[in-house]
Scaffold this motif. Structure first.
Motif, PDB file in Angstrom:
ATOM      1  N   ILE A 212      85.224  82.727  72.072  1.00  0.00           N
ATOM      2  CA  ILE A 212      85.293  81.936  70.849  1.00  0.00           C
ATOM      3  C   ILE A 212      86.600  81.146  70.827  1.00  0.00           C
ATOM      4  O   ILE A 212      87.691  81.722  70.798  1.00  0.00           O
ATOM      5  CB  ILE A 212      85.203  82.838  69.601  1.00  0.00           C
ATOM      6  N   HIS A 213      86.492  79.811  70.848  1.00  0.00           N
ATOM      7  CA  HIS A 213      87.665  78.943  70.869  1.00  0.00           C
ATOM      8  C   HIS A 213      87.934  78.355  69.483  1.00  0.00           C
ATOM      9  O   HIS A 213      87.053  77.717  68.890  1.00  0.00           O
ATOM     10  CB  HIS A 213      87.441  77.781  71.841  1.00  0.00           C
ATOM     11  N   SER A 214      89.153  78.550  68.986  1.00  0.00           N
ATOM     12  CA  SER A 214      89.598  77.939  67.724  1.00  0.00           C
ATOM     13  C   SER A 214      88.530  78.029  66.642  1.00  0.00           C
ATOM     14  O   SER A 214      88.088  77.028  66.080  1.00  0.00           O
ATOM     15  CB  SER A 214      89.999  76.472  67.958  1.00  0.00           C
ATOM     16  N   SER A 215      88.114  79.238  66.360  1.00  0.00           N
ATOM     17  CA  SER A 215      87.059  79.444  65.375  1.00  0.00           C
ATOM     18  C   SER A 215      87.159  80.847  64.801  1.00  0.00           C
ATOM     19  O   SER A 215      87.896  81.699  65.308  1.00  0.00           O
ATOM     20  CB  SER A 215      85.677  79.234  66.024  1.00  0.00           C
ATOM     21  N   GLY A 216      86.423  81.071  63.746  1.00  0.00           N
ATOM     22  CA  GLY A 216      86.349  82.361  63.097  1.00  0.00           C
ATOM     23  C   GLY A 216      85.471  82.231  61.862  1.00  0.00           C
ATOM     24  O   GLY A 216      85.327  81.145  61.302  1.00  0.00           O
ATOM     25  N   ILE A 217      84.879  83.321  61.458  1.00  0.00           N
ATOM     26  CA  ILE A 217      83.934  83.302  60.340  1.00  0.00           C
ATOM     27  C   ILE A 217      84.689  83.244  59.013  1.00  0.00           C
ATOM     28  O   ILE A 217      85.713  83.902  58.829  1.00  0.00           O
ATOM     29  CB  ILE A 217      83.024  84.546  60.393  1.00  0.00           C
ATOM     30  N   PHE A 218      84.169  82.464  58.081  1.00  0.00           N
ATOM     31  CA  PHE A 218      84.780  82.328  56.762  1.00  0.00           C
ATOM     32  C   PHE A 218      84.703  83.643  55.989  1.00  0.00           C
ATOM     33  O   PHE A 218      83.682  84.323  56.011  1.00  0.00           O
ATOM     34  CB  PHE A 218      84.070  81.244  55.952  1.00  0.00           C
ATOM     35  N   ALA A 219      85.775  83.987  55.300  1.00  0.00           N
ATOM     36  CA  ALA A 219      85.775  85.196  54.487  1.00  0.00           C
ATOM     37  C   ALA A 219      84.850  85.049  53.283  1.00  0.00           C
ATOM     38  O   ALA A 219      84.230  86.012  52.832  1.00  0.00           O
ATOM     39  CB  ALA A 219      87.194  85.516  54.030  1.00  0.00           C
ATOM     40  N   ASP A 220      84.768  83.827  52.769  1.00  0.00           N
ATOM     41  CA  ASP A 220      83.880  83.531  51.645  1.00  0.00           C
ATOM     42  C   ASP A 220      82.750  82.638  52.142  1.00  0.00           C
ATOM     43  O   ASP A 220      82.584  82.445  53.342  1.00  0.00           O
ATOM     44  CB  ASP A 220      84.663  82.840  50.532  1.00  0.00           C
ATOM     45  N   ALA A 221      81.971  82.104  51.239  1.00  0.00           N
ATOM     46  CA  ALA A 221      80.856  81.248  51.627  1.00  0.00           C
ATOM     47  C   ALA A 221      81.355  80.054  52.434  1.00  0.00           C
ATOM     48  O   ALA A 221      82.370  79.449  52.110  1.00  0.00           O
ATOM     49  CB  ALA A 221      80.101  80.769  50.385  1.00  0.00           C
ATOM     50  N   SER A 222      80.623  79.700  53.472  1.00  0.00           N
ATOM     51  CA  SER A 222      81.019  78.586  54.321  1.00  0.00           C
ATOM     52  C   SER A 222      80.925  77.271  53.561  1.00  0.00           C
ATOM     53  O   SER A 222      79.929  77.000  52.886  1.00  0.00           O
ATOM     54  CB  SER A 222      80.119  78.519  55.559  1.00  0.00           C
ATOM     55  N   PRO A 223      81.951  76.409  53.678  1.00  0.00           N
ATOM     56  CA  PRO A 223      81.885  75.091  53.051  1.00  0.00           C
ATOM     57  C   PRO A 223      81.089  74.084  53.888  1.00  0.00           C
ATOM     58  O   PRO A 223      80.880  72.959  53.453  1.00  0.00           O
ATOM     59  CB  PRO A 223      83.351  74.691  52.961  1.00  0.00           C
ATOM     60  N   ILE A 244      90.113  82.723  71.717  1.00  0.00           N
ATOM     61  CA  ILE A 244      91.193  81.896  72.247  1.00  0.00           C
ATOM     62  C   ILE A 244      91.551  80.890  71.165  1.00  0.00           C
ATOM     63  O   ILE A 244      90.773  79.984  70.869  1.00  0.00           O
ATOM     64  CB  ILE A 244      90.774  81.200  73.550  1.00  0.00           C
ATOM     65  N   LEU A 245      92.709  81.072  70.546  1.00  0.00           N
ATOM     66  CA  LEU A 245      93.118  80.280  69.384  1.00  0.00           C
ATOM     67  C   LEU A 245      94.338  79.427  69.708  1.00  0.00           C
ATOM     68  O   LEU A 245      95.058  79.690  70.674  1.00  0.00           O
ATOM     69  CB  LEU A 245      93.430  81.207  68.202  1.00  0.00           C
ATOM     70  N   GLY A 246      94.568  78.420  68.860  1.00  0.00           N
ATOM     71  CA  GLY A 246      95.657  77.472  69.082  1.00  0.00           C
ATOM     72  C   GLY A 246      96.935  77.795  68.357  1.00  0.00           C
ATOM     73  O   GLY A 246      97.756  76.903  68.123  1.00  0.00           O
ATOM     74  N   GLY A 247      97.136  79.058  67.968  1.00  0.00           N
ATOM     75  CA  GLY A 247      98.357  79.444  67.282  1.00  0.00           C
ATOM     76  C   GLY A 247      98.313  79.138  65.797  1.00  0.00           C
ATOM     77  O   GLY A 247      97.305  78.639  65.275  1.00  0.00           O
ATOM     78  N   PRO A 248      99.387  79.423  65.058  1.00  0.00           N
ATOM     79  CA  PRO A 248      99.403  79.237  63.608  1.00  0.00           C
ATOM     80  C   PRO A 248      99.088  77.822  63.150  1.00  0.00           C
ATOM     81  O   PRO A 248      98.625  77.626  62.026  1.00  0.00           O
ATOM     82  CB  PRO A 248     100.843  79.633  63.234  1.00  0.00           C
TER      83      PRO A 248
END
Length: 336
Positions: A212-223, A244-248
């Motif tokens: 999974i690159h630069s992504s993650g599931i929304f904690a609340d409903a997806s916009p 694999i994320l791009g940092g803060p």
């Protein structure tokens, strides 16, 4: 051209959506910089990867709405088998060439990548049409967020279609892929909104790992309209997974790290490199992220213990690399 419109609009849609799930909000997205980067990328020739088998991209009539990345000369494989990587495009866009450097690098290392959509950028793309200009910044509301986010141009079902087709071709006499695919070497991956598509498909029992690159599931409903995946999907994971994320500065950083914290039932690795949400997809041969993805696939699908050393142990390769910030849970050499 249409490619620039779809890629930029798609990336911005998912990026802005991810921003709504985070506090504090990241800095304003630099539209002009993204336009310039995509235009420069579109002018570059295709690459063949640095692996053992130079790769190409193509479309075939029997698998519409997909771009295939594979070793150019299948006869040189000998008895070597191919793996399958089903890919979700950045922004869930319909440009299957948007990640062409990254996917060619993976394909050159005894894999086949499938990106949903058609070739809309770079070599082989339709010519630019008169009046076809790239999208400008979206209209913002009083809260500083966009007033309208377009629905994704692709769905996660395209990833499943690619897996189905590859496995069927592996059994079809007369197919150039007949007997060349290891049905145990199936992976899903994606960038940004496409990473959410990969997470939707990761529960498929045929899948052996996810990237999974630069992504993650929304904690609340997806916009993002039509994107309904929730954190409950993390409980359906049954294979090792890497983020694999791009940092803060990555607009998906908070969501991806939250996923990592919530995953408990399967081995998980998270690697951050300070490049932001755009990753290294436009770098030669997909840059550092492609290199890490290839090593993860070599370990997870082929059991390559040398590749495992990049991820396992306190002195793992990425652990010692100052460019990367990493963490893991439930991970050992045997996790593949």
């Amino acid at each position: 051209m249409m490619a620039l419109r779809s890629v930029v609009a798609g990336l911005l849609a998912s990026s802005i959506g991810l921003a709504q799930a985070q506090t504090p909000a990241p800095p304003p997205f630099d539209f002009a910089k993204m336009h310039a980067e995509v235009e420069a990328f579109n002018k570059k020739p295709d690459t063949v990867g640095t692996g053992k088998y130079p790769a190409l991209k193509e479309m075939v009539d029997s698998l519409p709405n997909h771009v295939i990345y594979r070793p150019a000369d299948l006869t040189k494989l000998g008895k070597e088998k191919l793996g399958v990587l089903a890919w979700g495009n950045g922004g869930c866009a319909a440009d299957g060439a948007g990640g062409r450097f990254h996917l060619a690098e993976i394909a050159s290392s005894e894999q086949r990548g499938f990106a949903g959509g058609t070739i809309q950028s770079g070599p082989g793309a339709p010519p630019k049409l008169a009046g076809d200009t790239p999208p400008g910044p979206p209209a913002l509301g009083a809260n500083g967020m966009p007033m309208h986010i377009p629905p994704p141009a692709t769905k996660s079902t395209l990833l499943t279609e690619a897996i189905d087709w590859a496995l069927a071709e592996n059994q079809r006499k007369g197919s150039p892929y007949y007997g060349r695919i290891n049905p145990q070497w199936i992976a899903v991956s994606g960038w940004s909104c496409g990473g959410l598509q990969a997470l939707e498909v990761a529960a498929d029992p045929r899948v052996r790992t996810a990237i999974i690159h630069s992504s993650g599931i929304f904690a609340d409903a997806s916009p993002i309209p039509g994107m309904t995946i929730t954190k409950a999907a993390l409980q359906k994971l049954h294979t090792p997974i890497i983020y694999i994320l791009g940092g803060p500065s990555d607009i998906a950083y908070a969501n991806g790290m939250d996923d990592f914290k919530r995953i408990t039932a399967v081995p998980v690795f998270v690697a951050n490199v300070d490049v932001g949400h755009g990753g290294t997809f436009m770098d030669p041969n997909g840059g550092r992220e492609a290199s890490v993805a290839v090593s993860w696939l070599d370990w997870q699908l082929k059991g390559d213990e040398r590749a495992a050393k990049l991820f396992v142990g306190a002195d793992c390769g990425l652990c010692k690399d100052r460019d990367w910030q990493v963490d893991s849970k439930n991970l050992s050499v045997a996790n593949h």
